[in-house]
Design a protein around this motif. Structure first.
Motif, PDB file in Angstrom:
ATOM      1  N   GLU A  27       0.859  -1.185   0.000  1.00 36.30           N
ATOM      2  CA  GLU A  27       0.000   0.000   0.000  1.00 36.30           C
ATOM      3  C   GLU A  27       0.893   1.232   0.000  1.00 36.30           C
ATOM      4  OE1 GLU A  27      -3.841   1.583   2.452  1.00 36.30           O
ATOM      5  OE2 GLU A  27      -2.269   0.614   3.604  1.00 36.30           O
ATOM      6  N   TRP A  28       0.490   2.229  -0.727  1.00 39.55           N
ATOM      7  CA  TRP A  28       1.194   3.502  -0.783  1.00 39.55           C
ATOM      8  C   TRP A  28       0.143   4.581  -0.929  1.00 39.55           C
ATOM      9  CZ3 TRP A  28       1.205  -0.360  -4.373  1.00 39.55           C
ATOM     10  CH2 TRP A  28       0.621  -0.086  -5.616  1.00 39.55           C
ATOM     11  N   PRO A  29       0.481   5.839  -0.730  1.00 34.33           N
ATOM     12  CA  PRO A  29      -0.520   6.903  -0.856  1.00 34.33           C
ATOM     13  C   PRO A  29      -1.205   6.855  -2.221  1.00 34.33           C
ATOM     14  CG  PRO A  29       1.459   7.762   0.154  1.00 34.33           C
ATOM     15  CD  PRO A  29       1.783   6.364  -0.326  1.00 34.33           C
ATOM     16  N   GLY A  30      -2.479   6.501  -2.213  1.00 32.91           N
ATOM     17  CA  GLY A  30      -3.270   6.470  -3.433  1.00 32.91           C
ATOM     18  C   GLY A  30      -3.286   5.153  -4.180  1.00 32.91           C
ATOM     19  N   GLY A  31      -2.580   4.117  -3.704  1.00 34.76           N
ATOM     20  CA  GLY A  31      -2.566   2.852  -4.427  1.00 34.76           C
ATOM     21  C   GLY A  31      -2.312   1.653  -3.545  1.00 34.76           C
ATOM     22  N   PHE A  32      -2.550   0.467  -4.086  1.00 36.35           N
ATOM     23  CA  PHE A  32      -2.344  -0.771  -3.338  1.00 36.35           C
ATOM     24  C   PHE A  32      -2.324  -1.961  -4.292  1.00 36.35           C
ATOM     25  CE2 PHE A  32      -6.832  -0.615  -4.008  1.00 36.35           C
ATOM     26  CZ  PHE A  32      -7.299  -1.922  -3.973  1.00 36.35           C
ATOM     27  N   THR A  33      -1.801  -3.078  -3.825  1.00 34.83           N
ATOM     28  CA  THR A  33      -1.977  -4.372  -4.480  1.00 34.83           C
ATOM     29  C   THR A  33      -2.506  -5.330  -3.436  1.00 34.83           C
ATOM     30  OG1 THR A  33       0.277  -5.153  -4.031  1.00 34.83           O
ATOM     31  CG2 THR A  33      -0.093  -4.015  -6.138  1.00 34.83           C
ATOM     32  N   ALA A  34      -3.327  -6.275  -3.881  1.00 35.85           N
ATOM     33  CA  ALA A  34      -3.921  -7.238  -2.967  1.00 35.85           C
ATOM     34  C   ALA A  34      -4.140  -8.559  -3.691  1.00 35.85           C
ATOM     35  CB  ALA A  34      -5.255  -6.715  -2.423  1.00 35.85           C
ATOM     36  N   GLY A  35      -4.329  -9.606  -2.910  1.00 35.48           N
ATOM     37  CA  GLY A  35      -4.614 -10.921  -3.461  1.00 35.48           C
ATOM     38  C   GLY A  35      -5.732 -11.596  -2.701  1.00 35.48           C
ATOM     39  N   VAL A  36      -6.453 -12.467  -3.388  1.00 32.83           N
ATOM     40  CA  VAL A  36      -7.533 -13.256  -2.798  1.00 32.83           C
ATOM     41  C   VAL A  36      -7.225 -14.719  -3.056  1.00 32.83           C
ATOM     42  CG1 VAL A  36     -10.002 -13.803  -2.879  1.00 32.83           C
ATOM     43  CG2 VAL A  36      -9.243 -11.427  -3.111  1.00 32.83           C
ATOM     44  N   THR A  37      -7.299 -15.536  -2.007  1.00 32.41           N
ATOM     45  CA  THR A  37      -7.127 -16.981  -2.134  1.00 32.41           C
ATOM     46  C   THR A  37      -8.434 -17.655  -1.777  1.00 32.41           C
ATOM     47  OG1 THR A  37      -4.789 -16.834  -1.555  1.00 32.41           O
ATOM     48  CG2 THR A  37      -5.818 -18.997  -1.354  1.00 32.41           C
ATOM     49  N   ILE A  38      -8.905 -18.519  -2.669  1.00 35.17           N
ATOM     50  CA  ILE A  38     -10.131 -19.287  -2.459  1.00 35.17           C
ATOM     51  C   ILE A  38      -9.705 -20.662  -1.985  1.00 35.17           C
ATOM     52  CG2 ILE A  38     -12.216 -20.191  -3.561  1.00 35.17           C
ATOM     53  CD1 ILE A  38     -11.233 -18.053  -5.866  1.00 35.17           C
ATOM     54  N   ASN A  39     -10.112 -21.035  -0.784  1.00 38.26           N
ATOM     55  CA  ASN A  39      -9.777 -22.342  -0.217  1.00 38.26           C
ATOM     56  C   ASN A  39     -11.001 -23.245  -0.289  1.00 38.26           C
ATOM     57  OD1 ASN A  39      -7.072 -21.625   0.844  1.00 38.26           O
ATOM     58  ND2 ASN A  39      -8.273 -20.193   2.057  1.00 38.26           N
ATOM     59  N   ASN A  40     -10.866 -24.409  -0.906  1.00 37.32           N
ATOM     60  CA  ASN A  40     -11.966 -25.363  -0.974  1.00 37.32           C
ATOM     61  C   ASN A  40     -11.922 -26.230   0.276  1.00 37.32           C
ATOM     62  OD1 ASN A  40     -13.887 -27.269  -1.458  1.00 37.32           O
ATOM     63  ND2 ASN A  40     -13.141 -27.857  -3.476  1.00 37.32           N
ATOM     64  N   VAL A  71     -18.485 -17.108  -2.660  1.00 35.24           N
ATOM     65  CA  VAL A  71     -17.978 -17.933  -3.759  1.00 35.24           C
ATOM     66  C   VAL A  71     -19.168 -18.689  -4.313  1.00 35.24           C
ATOM     67  CG1 VAL A  71     -16.451 -19.819  -4.437  1.00 35.24           C
ATOM     68  CG2 VAL A  71     -15.712 -18.197  -2.702  1.00 35.24           C
ATOM     69  N   ASN A  72     -19.437 -18.491  -5.595  1.00 37.08           N
ATOM     70  CA  ASN A  72     -20.576 -19.137  -6.262  1.00 37.08           C
ATOM     71  C   ASN A  72     -21.873 -18.927  -5.490  1.00 37.08           C
ATOM     72  OD1 ASN A  72     -18.749 -19.947  -8.182  1.00 37.08           O
ATOM     73  ND2 ASN A  72     -18.569 -22.017  -7.395  1.00 37.08           N
ATOM     74  N   GLY A  73     -22.025 -17.714  -4.921  1.00 36.62           N
ATOM     75  CA  GLY A  73     -23.258 -17.343  -4.233  1.00 36.62           C
ATOM     76  C   GLY A  73     -23.329 -17.715  -2.773  1.00 36.62           C
ATOM     77  N   THR A  74     -22.342 -18.447  -2.250  1.00 36.80           N
ATOM     78  CA  THR A  74     -22.332 -18.848  -0.843  1.00 36.80           C
ATOM     79  C   THR A  74     -21.393 -17.936  -0.077  1.00 36.80           C
ATOM     80  OG1 THR A  74     -22.753 -21.153  -1.421  1.00 36.80           O
ATOM     81  CG2 THR A  74     -21.853 -20.729   0.769  1.00 36.80           C
ATOM     82  N   THR A  75     -21.910 -17.315   0.994  1.00 38.31           N
ATOM     83  CA  THR A  75     -21.109 -16.404   1.805  1.00 38.31           C
ATOM     84  C   THR A  75     -20.035 -17.172   2.562  1.00 38.31           C
ATOM     85  OG1 THR A  75     -22.981 -14.917   2.060  1.00 38.31           O
ATOM     86  CG2 THR A  75     -21.201 -14.683   3.663  1.00 38.31           C
ATOM     87  N   CYS A  76     -18.849 -16.612   2.573  1.00 35.28           N
ATOM     88  CA  CYS A  76     -17.749 -17.185   3.344  1.00 35.28           C
ATOM     89  C   CYS A  76     -16.906 -16.051   3.911  1.00 35.28           C
ATOM     90  CB  CYS A  76     -16.888 -18.116   2.503  1.00 35.28           C
ATOM     91  SG  CYS A  76     -16.221 -17.359   1.027  1.00 35.28           S
ATOM     92  N   ASN A  77     -16.112 -16.352   4.905  1.00 36.95           N
ATOM     93  CA  ASN A  77     -15.255 -15.327   5.525  1.00 36.95           C
ATOM     94  C   ASN A  77     -13.823 -15.796   5.538  1.00 36.95           C
ATOM     95  OD1 ASN A  77     -17.302 -13.399   6.129  1.00 36.95           O
ATOM     96  ND2 ASN A  77     -17.950 -14.696   7.810  1.00 36.95           N
TER      97      ASN A  77
END
Length: 101
Positions: free
Chosen positions: A8-21, A95-101
């Protein structure tokens, strides 16, 4: 589901999402949805077939090579974005309509 802000920097960021089955059967394709609580806007992405944003809501679908997730396996995608006043992380995902955290 894991959301990780990689940088993260002023005005920007990079992020990732991992889907665990965590289920007992394979996922053959996936659609992930989440809502940014701040004013983030995605500018580019990788490892997804399609990533779109409408207002604060983000929808990502699998690419041809990472749609199948075996039980206990995972898939991930990443993105770069901008923000002005609030870069808070999302807290609710589906994921595919099912809420997860």
């Amino acid at each position: 589901m894991t959301y990780t802000k990689n940088s993260e920097w002023p005005g920007g960021f990079t992020a990732g999402v991992t889907i665990n089955n965590t289920g007992t059967s394979a996922i053959s394709s996936w659609t992930v949805k989440f809502t940014f609580p701040g004013d983030q806007k995605i500018t580019s992405s990788w490892n997804d077939g399609s990533l779109t944003q409408s207002g604060e809501t983000v929808t990502a679908t699998n690419a041809s090579y990472n749609g199948s997730i075996s039980p206990g396996g995972n898939a991930s995608f990443g993105f770069q974005g901008t923000w002005t006043s609030n870069d808070s992380s999302p807290t609710s995902f589906s994921v595919n309509g099912t809420t997860c955290n």
